[in-house]
Scaffold this active site. Structure first.
Site, PDB file in Angstrom:
ATOM      1  N   ASP A 192       5.799   3.831   1.392  1.00  0.00           N
ATOM      2  CA  ASP A 192       5.158   2.623   1.909  1.00  0.00           C
ATOM      3  C   ASP A 192       4.285   3.044   3.093  1.00  0.00           C
ATOM      4  O   ASP A 192       4.794   3.478   4.137  1.00  0.00           O
ATOM      5  CB  ASP A 192       6.244   1.637   2.362  1.00  0.00           C
ATOM      6  CG  ASP A 192       5.665   0.296   2.799  1.00  0.00           C
ATOM      7  OD1 ASP A 192       4.467   0.234   3.135  1.00  0.00           O
ATOM      8  OD2 ASP A 192       6.430  -0.699   2.814  1.00  0.00           O
ATOM      9  N   HIS A 193       2.970   2.906   2.923  1.00  0.00           N
ATOM     10  CA  HIS A 193       2.041   3.412   3.941  1.00  0.00           C
ATOM     11  C   HIS A 193       1.958   2.511   5.170  1.00  0.00           C
ATOM     12  O   HIS A 193       1.265   2.838   6.126  1.00  0.00           O
ATOM     13  CB  HIS A 193       0.645   3.579   3.331  1.00  0.00           C
ATOM     14  CG  HIS A 193      -0.132   4.717   3.927  1.00  0.00           C
ATOM     15  ND1 HIS A 193       0.139   5.240   5.166  1.00  0.00           N
ATOM     16  CD2 HIS A 193      -1.182   5.434   3.443  1.00  0.00           C
ATOM     17  CE1 HIS A 193      -0.693   6.225   5.426  1.00  0.00           C
ATOM     18  NE2 HIS A 193      -1.504   6.369   4.382  1.00  0.00           N
ATOM     19  N   ARG A 194       2.681   1.404   5.150  1.00  0.00           N
ATOM     20  CA  ARG A 194       2.640   0.522   6.317  1.00  0.00           C
ATOM     21  C   ARG A 194       3.422   1.108   7.493  1.00  0.00           C
ATOM     22  O   ARG A 194       3.120   0.800   8.646  1.00  0.00           O
ATOM     23  CB  ARG A 194       3.193  -0.863   5.952  1.00  0.00           C
ATOM     24  CG  ARG A 194       2.302  -1.645   4.994  1.00  0.00           C
ATOM     25  CD  ARG A 194       2.931  -2.948   4.549  1.00  0.00           C
ATOM     26  NE  ARG A 194       4.160  -2.744   3.778  1.00  0.00           N
ATOM     27  CZ  ARG A 194       4.833  -3.749   3.206  1.00  0.00           C
ATOM     28  NH1 ARG A 194       4.409  -4.998   3.326  1.00  0.00           N
ATOM     29  NH2 ARG A 194       5.933  -3.484   2.524  1.00  0.00           N
TER      30      ARG A 194
ATOM     31  N   ILE B 104       5.170   4.576   6.934  1.00  0.00           N
ATOM     32  CA  ILE B 104       5.340   6.017   6.689  1.00  0.00           C
ATOM     33  C   ILE B 104       3.958   6.620   6.452  1.00  0.00           C
ATOM     34  O   ILE B 104       3.166   6.095   5.671  1.00  0.00           O
ATOM     35  CB  ILE B 104       6.248   6.278   5.471  1.00  0.00           C
ATOM     36  CG1 ILE B 104       7.625   5.654   5.680  1.00  0.00           C
ATOM     37  CG2 ILE B 104       6.389   7.777   5.206  1.00  0.00           C
ATOM     38  CD1 ILE B 104       8.536   5.737   4.468  1.00  0.00           C
TER      39      ILE B 104
ATOM     40  N   PRO C 102       0.851  -1.206   0.000  1.00  0.00           N
ATOM     41  CA  PRO C 102       0.000   0.000   0.000  1.00  0.00           C
ATOM     42  C   PRO C 102       0.881   1.247   0.000  1.00  0.00           C
ATOM     43  O   PRO C 102       1.696   1.448   0.908  1.00  0.00           O
ATOM     44  CB  PRO C 102      -0.791  -0.119   1.308  1.00  0.00           C
ATOM     45  CG  PRO C 102       0.086  -0.944   2.209  1.00  0.00           C
ATOM     46  CD  PRO C 102       0.824  -1.889   1.309  1.00  0.00           C
TER      47      PRO C 102
END
Length: 385
Positions: free
Chosen positions: A356-358, A360, A186
């Site tokens: 990387d939305h996991r 950040i 994601p």
């Protein structure tokens, strides 16, 4: 149609007041082609014969019907008993050329003598002649033109269109694998405009010493990453891994397809001159496929710069085992409101970070871009440390 033909014939055969209205350029052209100017139909103002009319007559073509019909009915009525009626600029030129306007026939409305009429009488090129010089002139058919086979041979061969399946090389297959990995992560993107006037000035100063834009941007990003280490980190299962150093990879397109990311190790700790020398060596060996795996697979953050190819803005795809990649657009002059309230022009580029939305989040990405802008818009000499 018979009436139209009669008008065309009449217009070609009857000079006005014993004088054929034709420009000197067109007259010379007719003489060279051996044409009788009284048989040529003029399509210019009030039936004036232009070079285009002569070329058409030489090629055996007919004058446009619309022009012939428009010209035929009016000429004898408008070229009346009015003598010497001329525009001011025509009078001025006639006086300087010693012409008697009373002896001239005007082609303007109501027999008015125009500027071009005087130029034509003095043997100078007219506006109509200038236009005709720019137009492609008709060419009389030749034996070669009549032979389709010969024409076909002279025609340049069209490039063969590529078709079928072309196998990928090893590097292209690796790119496919990495891009497929990216689909499972994601990600999100954040953009910001950064003024580059100071960066451009520093680069102009350091370029003769071998410093490159890639090295300057890698150094600037490394310094910003030191301020926001989370962007330099990567996600691992149930955790965040912070690397021991800031290694900035820069995407390089390969001539035979695919791309590679030579890496500048510890970019925040290396001076700009050494970074530039290292970068030049990495690119040279990358294109000759002599890089060691650690030299292109150890990046903790990546830069992709399409600005050098004129791209304004774009988004890059996150590479494997990294937390972010920065896409750099072209630096272009932009009108902005200055602090003084006045309008001014600055050079500005658009940068877009993909994260990387996991691990950040949006605020982290914005903080990194703010730190990068502070480096490039503030005291630019920090890049020399």
């Amino acid at each position: 149609m018979a009436a139209v033909a009669a008008l065309v014939t009449a217009a070609a055969a009857a000079p006005v007041n014993g004088r054929v209205n034709i420009s000197p350029f067109a007259r010379k052209m007719a003489e060279e082609k051996g044409l009788d100017i009284t048989s040529i139909v003029g399509t210019g103002t009030d039936g004036a014969i232009s070079a285009d009319d002569v070329a058409r007559a030489a090629a055996g073509g007919a004058a446009p019907v619309k022009a012939a019909v428009a010209a035929a009915p009016a000429k004898s009525g408008y070229v009346s008993d009015i003598k010497g009626l001329a525009s001011p600029e025509a009078r001025k030129m006639a006086a300087s050329g010693g012409l008697d306007l009373n002896t001239m026939v005007g082609t303007g409305l109501g027999g008015r003598i125009t500027f071009d009429d005087v130029k034509m009488a003095l043997g100078k090129p007219t506006a109509a002649d200038a236009r005709n010089l720019r137009l492609p002139q008709p060419v009389a058919p030749t034996k070669a033109a009549a032979a389709p086979a010969a024409a076909a041979v002279a025609k340049p061969a069209a490039a063969a269109a590529q078709s079928g399946v072309t196998p990928m090389n090893g590097m292209q297959k690796a790119v496919v694998k990495n891009m497929e990995w990216s689909l499972s992560v994601p990600t999100f993107q954040v953009s910001r405009n950064i003024v580059t006037d100071k960066l451009d000035a520093l680069y102009a100063e350091l370029k003769p010493k071998g410093v490159t834009v890639s090295a300057l941007m890698a150094k600037a990003c490394a310094m910003a990453l030191a301020q926001v280490p989370l962007v330099n980190a990567r996600y691992v299962k149930d955790g965040i891994e912070f690397p021991a150093s800031i290694n900035v990879a820069v995407a390089v397109a390969m001539p035979d397809g695919g791309l590679i990311t030579p890496t500048l190790q510890s970019a925040d700790q290396t001076d700009i001159y050494q970074l530039s020398r290292t970068w030049a060596d990495l690119v040279k060996r990358a294109r000759s496929k002599e890089l060691k795996p650690i030299e292109y697979s150890s990046g903790t953050f990546t830069i992709s710069n399409l600005g050098m190819m004129g791209v304004d803005t774009f988004g890059a795809i996150l590479p494997p085992n990294q937390g972010a990649i920065l896409a750099i657009g072209a630096s272009k002059p932009t009108v902005v409101a200055l602090p003084s309230g006045m309008l001014g022009v600055v050079k500005r580029m658009s940068v877009t970070i993909t994260c990387d939305h996991r691990h950040i989040y949006g605020a982290d990405a914005a903080k990194f871009l703010e730190s990068l802008a502070n480096v490039l818009e503030g005291d630019i000499n920090v890049l020399l440390k």
